[in-house]
Write a protein that holds these residues in place. Sequence first.
Motif, mmCIF file in Angstrom:
data_model
loop_
_atom_site.group_PDB
_atom_site.id
_atom_site.type_symbol
_atom_site.label_atom_id
_atom_site.label_comp_id
_atom_site.label_asym_id
_atom_site.label_seq_id
_atom_site.Cartn_x
_atom_site.Cartn_y
_atom_site.Cartn_z
ATOM 1 N N CYS A 1 2.662 -23.817 43.006
ATOM 2 C CA CYS A 1 3.443 -24.630 42.183
ATOM 3 C C CYS A 1 4.369 -23.791 41.775
ATOM 4 N N LEU A 2 5.848 -24.056 41.614
ATOM 5 C CA LEU A 2 6.558 -23.304 40.624
ATOM 6 C C LEU A 2 6.910 -24.132 39.509
ATOM 7 N N ILE A 3 6.574 -23.278 38.335
ATOM 8 C CA ILE A 3 6.555 -24.071 37.024
ATOM 9 C C ILE A 3 8.131 -23.766 36.489
ATOM 10 N N VAL A 4 9.171 -24.386 36.264
ATOM 11 C CA VAL A 4 10.307 -24.197 35.999
ATOM 12 C C VAL A 4 10.671 -24.734 34.349
ATOM 13 N N ASP A 5 10.512 -23.856 33.551
ATOM 14 C CA ASP A 5 10.794 -24.473 32.060
ATOM 15 C C ASP A 5 11.315 -23.109 31.126
ATOM 16 N N ASP A 6 12.440 -23.558 30.414
ATOM 17 C CA ASP A 6 12.517 -22.206 29.650
ATOM 18 C C ASP A 6 11.762 -21.893 28.460
ATOM 19 N N SER A 7 10.846 -22.663 28.170
ATOM 20 C CA SER A 7 9.653 -22.452 27.116
ATOM 21 C C SER A 7 8.555 -21.646 27.820
ATOM 22 N N LYS A 8 8.313 -20.706 27.105
ATOM 23 C CA LYS A 8 7.290 -19.774 27.901
ATOM 24 C C LYS A 8 5.915 -20.437 27.381
ATOM 25 N N VAL A 9 5.919 -21.119 26.059
ATOM 26 C CA VAL A 9 4.673 -21.835 25.942
ATOM 27 C C VAL A 9 4.171 -23.030 27.027
ATOM 28 N N ILE A 10 5.339 -23.783 27.275
ATOM 29 C CA ILE A 10 5.097 -24.806 28.375
ATOM 30 C C ILE A 10 4.686 -24.227 29.679
ATOM 31 N N ARG A 11 5.211 -23.240 30.082
ATOM 32 C CA ARG A 11 4.896 -22.526 31.308
ATOM 33 C C ARG A 11 3.493 -21.887 31.510
ATOM 34 N N MET A 12 3.072 -21.335 29.988
ATOM 35 C CA MET A 12 1.687 -21.121 29.867
ATOM 36 C C MET A 12 0.724 -22.275 30.076
ATOM 37 N N VAL A 13 0.897 -23.059 29.194
ATOM 38 C CA VAL A 13 -0.006 -24.401 29.330
ATOM 39 C C VAL A 13 -0.103 -24.913 30.777
ATOM 40 N N ALA A 14 1.183 -25.109 31.393
ATOM 41 C CA ALA A 14 1.110 -25.725 32.664
ATOM 42 C C ALA A 14 0.254 -24.653 33.680
ATOM 43 N N LYS A 15 0.650 -23.450 33.541
ATOM 44 C CA LYS A 15 0.078 -22.391 34.513
ATOM 45 C C LYS A 15 -1.496 -22.564 34.233
ATOM 46 N N LYS A 16 -2.114 -22.603 33.211
ATOM 47 C CA LYS A 16 -3.477 -22.769 33.015
ATOM 48 C C LYS A 16 -4.103 -24.043 33.657
ATOM 49 N N ILE A 17 -3.511 -25.198 33.100
ATOM 50 C CA ILE A 17 -3.782 -26.352 33.917
ATOM 51 C C ILE A 17 -3.877 -26.440 35.482
ATOM 52 N N LEU A 18 -2.527 -25.936 36.073
ATOM 53 C CA LEU A 18 -2.397 -25.910 37.513
ATOM 54 C C LEU A 18 -3.566 -24.890 38.286
ATOM 55 N N GLN A 19 -3.767 -23.693 37.428
ATOM 56 C CA GLN A 19 -4.856 -22.997 38.271
ATOM 57 C C GLN A 19 -6.138 -23.361 38.214
ATOM 58 N N GLU A 20 -6.558 -24.187 37.186
ATOM 59 C CA GLU A 20 -7.866 -25.104 37.319
ATOM 60 C C GLU A 20 -7.768 -25.998 38.165
ATOM 61 N N PHE B 1 -4.257 -24.351 42.082
ATOM 62 C CA PHE B 1 -2.801 -24.029 42.386
ATOM 63 C C PHE B 1 -2.473 -22.739 42.331
ATOM 64 N N GLU B 2 -1.992 -21.809 43.130
ATOM 65 C CA GLU B 2 -1.259 -20.567 42.814
ATOM 66 C C GLU B 2 -0.029 -21.072 42.011
ATOM 67 N N THR B 3 0.302 -20.353 40.991
ATOM 68 C CA THR B 3 1.449 -20.508 40.246
ATOM 69 C C THR B 3 2.622 -19.385 40.256
ATOM 70 N N ILE B 4 3.934 -19.928 40.218
ATOM 71 C CA ILE B 4 4.843 -19.002 39.978
ATOM 72 C C ILE B 4 5.724 -19.500 39.056
ATOM 73 N N GLU B 5 6.318 -18.589 38.103
ATOM 74 C CA GLU B 5 7.095 -19.112 37.137
ATOM 75 C C GLU B 5 8.452 -18.760 36.925
ATOM 76 N N ALA B 6 9.382 -19.676 36.480
ATOM 77 C CA ALA B 6 10.842 -19.362 36.573
ATOM 78 C C ALA B 6 11.418 -19.927 34.978
ATOM 79 N N GLU B 7 12.144 -19.197 34.432
ATOM 80 C CA GLU B 7 12.705 -19.637 33.057
ATOM 81 C C GLU B 7 14.056 -20.613 33.192
ATOM 82 N N ASP B 8 14.515 -20.691 34.303
ATOM 83 C CA ASP B 8 15.686 -21.586 34.530
ATOM 84 C C ASP B 8 15.999 -21.939 35.994
ATOM 85 N N GLY B 9 16.748 -22.819 36.277
ATOM 86 C CA GLY B 9 17.079 -23.246 37.615
ATOM 87 C C GLY B 9 17.639 -22.168 38.610
ATOM 88 N N LYS B 10 18.200 -21.343 38.248
ATOM 89 C CA LYS B 10 18.642 -20.246 38.752
ATOM 90 C C LYS B 10 17.661 -19.389 39.411
#
Length: 123
Positions: A4-23, A26-35
């Motif tokens: 799951c690619l987590i796309v959000d400009d908020s580092k906190v949101i990405r961190m929370v989503a990453k924790k949930i998704l890994q539980e 899901f393998e997680t990848i992060e991006a801070e914007d659409g580009k």
Amino acid sequence: MKSCLIVDDSKVIRMVAKKILQELQFETIEAEDGKVALDACKSALPTAVLLDWNMPVMNGIEFLRELRKLPDGENVVVVFCTTENDIDHIQEAIQAGANEYIMKPFDSEILAAKFQQVGLLDA
């Protein structure tokens, strides 16, 4: 493993989503914007994208439209996760190809339920 690619400009949101998704296994990848997210998808398509709407450089809806143009981009499950909760935004997201829509703030139960609805998790 599903990714799951987590796309959000908020580092906190990405961190929370990453924790949930890994539980949720899901393998997680992060991006801070659409580009950044689009570049990641061009390298390797994820199974799913958890996508914010309001971001700098390229917003969520622009990213979604570009993702759907990529080879096999129509097969990626996209779940919008945003504070934009009016019917116009929801309709625009669905018309652009979003599979589901979650309102912020979210928790593990909401995320798991939505991912189950779109077939990413077993019942």
